[in-house]
Design an enzyme around this catalytic site. Structure first.
Site, PDB file in Angstrom:
ATOM      1  CG  ASP A  75      -2.075   0.916   1.127  1.00 29.99           C
ATOM      2  OD1 ASP A  75      -2.274   1.506   0.046  1.00 29.99           O
ATOM      3  OD2 ASP A  75      -2.795   1.077   2.125  1.00 29.99           O
ATOM      4  CG  ASN A 111      -7.714  -2.631  -5.809  1.00 29.96           C
ATOM      5  OD1 ASN A 111      -6.732  -3.344  -5.613  1.00 29.96           O
ATOM      6  ND2 ASN A 111      -8.084  -1.694  -4.945  1.00 29.96           N
TER       7      ASN A 111
HETATM    8  C1  FPP Z   1      -2.180   0.152  -3.180  1.00 30.57           C
HETATM    9  O1  FPP Z   1      -1.629   1.450  -3.171  1.00 30.57           O
HETATM   10  C2  FPP Z   1      -1.592  -0.565  -4.274  1.00 30.57           C
HETATM   11  C3  FPP Z   1      -2.297  -1.185  -5.263  1.00 30.57           C
HETATM   12  C4  FPP Z   1      -3.769  -1.191  -5.315  1.00 30.57           C
HETATM   13  C5  FPP Z   1      -1.610  -1.832  -6.381  1.00 30.57           C
HETATM   14  C6  FPP Z   1      -0.319  -2.497  -6.040  1.00 30.57           C
HETATM   15  C7  FPP Z   1       0.418  -2.690  -7.304  1.00 30.57           C
HETATM   16  C8  FPP Z   1       1.752  -2.648  -7.458  1.00 30.57           C
HETATM   17  C9  FPP Z   1       2.719  -2.525  -6.347  1.00 30.57           C
HETATM   18  C10 FPP Z   1       2.394  -2.692  -8.786  1.00 30.57           C
HETATM   19  C11 FPP Z   1       1.615  -3.396  -9.816  1.00 30.57           C
HETATM   20  C12 FPP Z   1       1.829  -4.837  -9.761  1.00 30.57           C
HETATM   21  C13 FPP Z   1       1.207  -5.669 -10.606  1.00 30.57           C
HETATM   22  C14 FPP Z   1       1.662  -7.064 -10.671  1.00 30.57           C
HETATM   23  C15 FPP Z   1       0.060  -5.220 -11.414  1.00 30.57           C
HETATM   24  P1  FPP Z   1      -2.606   2.696  -3.350  1.00 30.57           P
HETATM   25  O2  FPP Z   1      -2.711   3.018  -4.776  1.00 30.57           O
HETATM   26  O3  FPP Z   1      -3.910   2.413  -2.679  1.00 30.57           O
HETATM   27  O4  FPP Z   1      -1.803   3.809  -2.589  1.00 30.57           O
HETATM   28  P2  FPP Z   1      -2.440   5.007  -1.753  1.00 30.57           P
HETATM   29  O5  FPP Z   1      -3.112   4.383  -0.554  1.00 30.57           O
HETATM   30  O6  FPP Z   1      -1.250   5.795  -1.385  1.00 30.57           O
HETATM   31  O7  FPP Z   1      -3.384   5.742  -2.647  1.00 30.57           O
END
Ligand code: FPP
Length: 249
Positions: free
Chosen positions: A23, A71
């Site tokens: 995250d 998501n």
């Molecule tokens: C959460 O951070 C992260 C995700 C929903 C996606 C995680 C994906 C990756 C690390 C890279 C992609 C990997 C693949 C294999 C597709 P957030 O976006 O919710 O962060 P925030 O809470 O700061 O908004």
């Protein structure tokens, strides 16, 4: 496995299976006045380094939450960017991981992925199925409740009279892999967000404010060291544990 660099601590009781909720990508990008999706790109680069590091120090299973069933509610542009990253990873990185002897798995609902992605996932799993290095699992369109429900439904179709832990486990994602020993969530939230509900039953949890793209190998070492200080009793009392599993007060 013996450590190969100064930074890696002696991992006396290494977790066999580490799961990570990655995250904080969006906030990492926002802090730099960049679009959120660039945080995901950076997060994916970090992930590749993390798999190598885990393999190097002897972790047997690494499972990461890349995209949850929830998501899909994100802006369409972000969803398609994440799916694009996933496909690019399958196209460009799998061969290298295969050469390093990694076994790749994908868990989650496959039917909602595009045909091209689904085919790439199947090819990847077949290609790496007999590898003996780290098992690296990516959870995409994955939800813990949905995982349990599909397992129960599949099991019922076999005509069994009773659902037991042993027969249900056969249908749960990663049911035949070691259960998760250590769950890490980066990005400052302290919840499991419908990640592997069954597999996390006896996991040790480690929450950190560090945003995923900033989570280095050294941070992983700290999480492992914290894990090594925990007393895992699995329902027993501390006094019942063999001396090597007891932790000082
Ligand atoms: C959460 O951070 C992260 C995700 C929903 C996606 C995680 C994906 C990756 C690390 C890279 C992609 C990997 C693949 C294999 C597709 P957030 O976006 O919710 O962060 P925030 O809470 O700061 O908004």
């Amino acid at each position: 496995m013996k450590s190969t660099t100064q930074t890696i601590p002696e991992h006396t009781s290494l977790p066999r299976h580490i799961a990570i909720i990655m995250d904080g990508n969006g906030r990492w990008a926002k802090k730099r006045f960049m679009p959120r999706v660039l945080g995901h790109k950076k997060g994916l680069d970090r992930l590749f380094e993390m798999v190598d590091y885990c393999h190097q120090i002897g972790i047997r299973n690494l499972t990461v939450f890349a995209f949850s069933t929830e998501n899909w509610r994100r802006p369409e542009e972000e969803v398609s960017f994440l799916m694009g990253l996933f496909m690019k990873m399958l196209q460009e990185k799998v061969r290298g991981m295969h050469q390093k002897n990694y076994r790749l798995k994908v868990i989650g609902y496959r039917h909602r992925l595009s045909t091209q992605v689904r085919e790439l996932v199947e090819e990847t799993e077949q290609l790496t199925a007999n590898n003996t290095g780290i098992t690296f699992t990516i959870a995409v369109d994955y939800g813990g409740r949905q995982d349990l429900l599909q397992a129960v439904n599949q099991l019922l179709q076999t005509g069994v009279k009773e659902v037991t832990e042993d027969n249900l486990r056969e249908y749960i994602a990663l049911g035949n892999e070691p259960e998760v020993d250590l769950l890490i969530r980066t990005g400052g939230e302290s919840r499991i967000s419908n990640f592997m509900l069954w597999q996390l039953a006896y996991s040790e949890f480690y929450f950190t404010d560090t945003l995923w793209p900033d989570f280095t190998d050294k941070h992983l070492d700290e999480a492992i060291q914290s894990f090594q200080l925990r007393e895992r009793r699995f329902g027993r009392t501390g006094e019942q544990l063999p001396p090597e599993e007891q932790r000082p007060d």
